[in-house]
Design an enzyme around this catalytic site. Structure first.
Site, PDB file in Angstrom:
ATOM      1  N   ASP A  24       1.243  -1.252   0.132  1.00 43.22           N
ATOM      2  CA  ASP A  24      -0.396   0.114   0.024  1.00 43.22           C
ATOM      3  C   ASP A  24       1.107   1.308   0.100  1.00 43.22           C
ATOM      4  OD1 ASP A  24      -2.136  -1.731   0.335  1.00 43.22           O
ATOM      5  OD2 ASP A  24      -2.191  -1.857   2.469  1.00 43.22           O
ATOM      6  N   LYS A  27       2.395   2.100  -5.444  1.00 42.72           N
ATOM      7  CA  LYS A  27       3.107   1.678  -6.729  1.00 42.72           C
ATOM      8  C   LYS A  27       2.481   1.725  -7.500  1.00 42.72           C
ATOM      9  CE  LYS A  27       2.943  -2.929  -4.296  1.00 42.72           C
ATOM     10  NZ  LYS A  27       2.312  -2.436  -3.165  1.00 42.72           N
ATOM     11  N   GLY A  61      -4.179  -4.511  -4.389  1.00 49.00           N
ATOM     12  CA  GLY A  61      -5.260  -3.778  -4.324  1.00 49.00           C
ATOM     13  C   GLY A  61      -5.107  -2.263  -4.818  1.00 49.00           C
ATOM     14  N   HIS A  62      -4.972  -1.731  -6.211  1.00 50.68           N
ATOM     15  CA  HIS A  62      -4.097  -0.626  -6.765  1.00 50.68           C
ATOM     16  C   HIS A  62      -4.978   0.410  -7.275  1.00 50.68           C
ATOM     17  CE1 HIS A  62      -0.351  -3.343  -8.016  1.00 50.68           C
ATOM     18  NE2 HIS A  62      -0.442  -3.104  -7.260  1.00 50.68           N
ATOM     19  N   GLN A  67       1.768  -6.129  -3.499  1.00 50.46           N
ATOM     20  CA  GLN A  67       2.657  -6.216  -2.192  1.00 50.46           C
ATOM     21  C   GLN A  67       3.601  -5.344  -1.744  1.00 50.46           C
ATOM     22  OE1 GLN A  67       1.766  -9.428  -3.296  1.00 50.46           O
ATOM     23  NE2 GLN A  67      -0.261  -8.616  -2.226  1.00 50.46           N
TER      24      GLN A  67
HETATM   25  P1  IMP Z   1      -2.665 -13.149   2.239  1.00 50.93           P
HETATM   26  O1  IMP Z   1      -1.211 -12.011   0.752  1.00 50.93           O
HETATM   27  O2  IMP Z   1      -4.149 -12.333   1.572  1.00 50.93           O
HETATM   28  O3  IMP Z   1      -2.496 -13.849   2.314  1.00 50.93           O
HETATM   29  O4  IMP Z   1      -2.398 -12.333   3.336  1.00 50.93           O
HETATM   30  C1  IMP Z   1      -1.091 -12.332   3.768  1.00 50.93           C
HETATM   31  C2  IMP Z   1      -0.355 -11.183   4.308  1.00 50.93           C
HETATM   32  O5  IMP Z   1      -0.759  -9.984   3.826  1.00 50.93           O
HETATM   33  C3  IMP Z   1      -1.706 -10.072   5.463  1.00 50.93           C
HETATM   34  O6  IMP Z   1      -1.107  -9.311   6.536  1.00 50.93           O
HETATM   35  C4  IMP Z   1      -1.602  -9.121   4.137  1.00 50.93           C
HETATM   36  O7  IMP Z   1      -2.676  -8.185   5.150  1.00 50.93           O
HETATM   37  C5  IMP Z   1      -0.981  -8.609   3.987  1.00 50.93           C
HETATM   38  N1  IMP Z   1      -1.659  -8.143   2.214  1.00 50.93           N
HETATM   39  C6  IMP Z   1      -1.371  -8.965   1.353  1.00 50.93           C
HETATM   40  N2  IMP Z   1      -1.655  -8.392   0.468  1.00 50.93           N
HETATM   41  C7  IMP Z   1      -1.194  -6.958   0.895  1.00 50.93           C
HETATM   42  C8  IMP Z   1      -1.629  -5.863  -0.428  1.00 50.93           C
HETATM   43  O8  IMP Z   1      -1.706  -5.086  -1.534  1.00 50.93           O
HETATM   44  N3  IMP Z   1      -1.417  -4.306   0.165  1.00 50.93           N
HETATM   45  C9  IMP Z   1      -1.556  -4.675   2.564  1.00 50.93           C
HETATM   46  N4  IMP Z   1      -0.892  -6.083   2.743  1.00 50.93           N
HETATM   47  C10 IMP Z   1      -1.073  -6.596   1.796  1.00 50.93           C
END
Ligand code: IMP
Length: 432
Positions: A13, A16, A40-41, A223
């Protein structure tokens, strides 16, 4: 023409999408390398605000080819719906290529994700519940389904029926969850596959051909590097490699073809889900930053945890990823604070440590060593030239570049495209 990687330097977040969007105009191709619809972009243009999960951020730049690389895990129904939404808003999506090697996220993956979180009881990871971990687990267990398999009409239905049957037994028996509606899900998946099939192909060859032709290619990571499966705060991480090395692998680009690695960092920190976060703020300052920065998840709507800029984590990320320069976003969010803090070190059990503990329970016990910095107390959202930025804001930017160990090349002062201010005199890497 070598490629540029855009990666998140913190816990995701960082903005990017906005940086990729800004660079996409002068690039011929944007490749998404990792993650799935957990990302989420948000991009704000004169056509309005766009929130995307799977489609590369370059889609808003006409003439830019957008590639979903082999390292991405794709929820086909989500991707088909994002494309339909974009088309409905007048965006041309014809220049999209989806890797036939990218793995598919199936509905039972989300249910397994939910079941795993429940089994973690008191200490869930706080995943996005988008099935990302289970889909990558199937990929490395060599039982995953790839886009090429899904688009092979003759085999796909039979294969899906078998997989749904096995996973429904797992869901009911082991996770004590409801099973997934096999027939309806398969129809939906095959319907999405039919819509996506014209875009599915040998993405890595498309990327390599573009590089051969001298096209400027941007590789977009989802991420952030602190959520990396190997070097993040395991197990509170995502299941892919949102790193420079992961970007190469996921996009089908060799390390020697990379010229620039842009680390995108926010002027403060945020984290969604559980896991260590030494600079976290639980007070009114944290709340004010959250509101000013609109720090609510694009994918889950969750309120993000907020903290000061963590230079220990940032330095680790710039080193492990060979970050050549930093895009510092959301600087304007700090406009109202008389004092801003930066974590310049960590203390654990009374000792100064210069790195990130491997065991997350230790990382949780770390106290940040905070350096106070005078705020600039001015609205900087209208600033368009770095030289016009208040001196104290420039000092803050310079300090971050120095501590993180890479020059800051652009600063974000608001959500719009024109609010990305280039730093012409690249911040020197100050003495640490
Ligand atoms: P997962 O990727 O859904 O398995 O989540 C694993 C961890 O990564 C969790 O703490 C999520 O909140 C975090 N996470 C996954 N995708 C994002 C993102 O795009 N932005 C911020 N945190 C993310």
């Amino acid at each position: 023409m070598p490629a540029t990687i855009v990666l998140g330097g913190q816990w995701g977040d960082e903005g990017k999408g906005k940086i990729t969007d800004a660079l996409a105009g002068e690039s011929g191709m944007v490749v998404r390398a990792n993650g799935g619809s957990n990302a989420g972009h948000t991009i704000s243009t004169d056509q309005g605000v766009f929130k995307m999960h799977l489609v590369p951020s370059g889609i808003l730049s006409p003439g830019t080819t957008c590639v979903v690389g082999a390292g991405v895990v794709i929820d086909p129904v989500q991707l088909a719906s994002e494309l339909a939404d974009l088309r409905a808003r007048g965006i041309d999506t014809s220049a999209l290529v989806i890797s036939d090697r990218a793995h598919v996220v199936l509905p039972f993956h989300s249910e397994i994700d939910r079941g795993e979180e429940r089994l973690r009881g008191e200490s869930p990871i706080g995943t996005t519940l988008r099935g990302i971990g289970p889909a990558y687990a199937d990929k490395v267990s060599r039982r995953g389904m790839r886009m090429a398999d899904l688009c092979d009409e003759r085999q796909a239905r039979q294969r899906l029926e078998r997989d749904f049957d096995a996973r429904n037994r797992l869901l009911e028996g082991y996770y004590e969850s409801a099973s997934v509606d096999t027939a309806a899900s398969i129809d939906q998946l095959l319907g999405a596959a039919e819509l996506l099939a014209p875009f599915v192909g040998h993405a890595e060859d498309v990327v390599q051909d573009a590089l051969d032709r001298g096209t400027r290619v941007i590789v977009e990571c989802a991420q952030g590097a602190m959520l990396d499966i190997d070097y993040g705060s395991y197990p509170f991480v995502t299941s892919s490699s949102p790193t420079a090395a992961g970007a190469c692998q996921g996009a089908g680009i060799a390390p020697s073809q990379i010229e620039r690695v842009i680390g995108v960092f926010k002027a403060y920190s945020s984290r969604v889900g559980s896991g260590p976060f030494p600079t976290e703020l639980f007070d009114d300052t944290g709340n004010e930053i959250r509101e000013r920065g609109h720090e609510y998840g694009t994918t889950t709507g969750r309120a993000r945890r907020i903290g000061w800029f963590d230079a220990v984590a940032a330095r680790r990320v710039t080193r492990l990823n060979g970050v050549t320069d930093i895009a510092l976003t959301l600087l304007d969010v700090l406009d109202t604070f008389p004092t801003i803090q930066i974590a310049t070190g960590y203390e654990l059990d009374g000792a100064n440590i210069r790195t990130v503990p491997t065991i997350s329970a230790d990382y949780d016990r770390v106290t940040p060593v905070l350096a106070p910095i005078d705020g600039w107390l001015e609205d900087i959202t209208a600033v368009r030239s770095y030289e016009d930025m208040p001196v104290r804001a420039r000092e803050y930017v310079s300090r971050i570049g120095g501590l993180a160990g890479a020059p800051v090349s652009m600063v974000g002062v608001g959500p719009d495209r024109e609010q990305l201010v280039p730093v012409e005199t690249r911040t020197p890497v100050a003495a640490r």
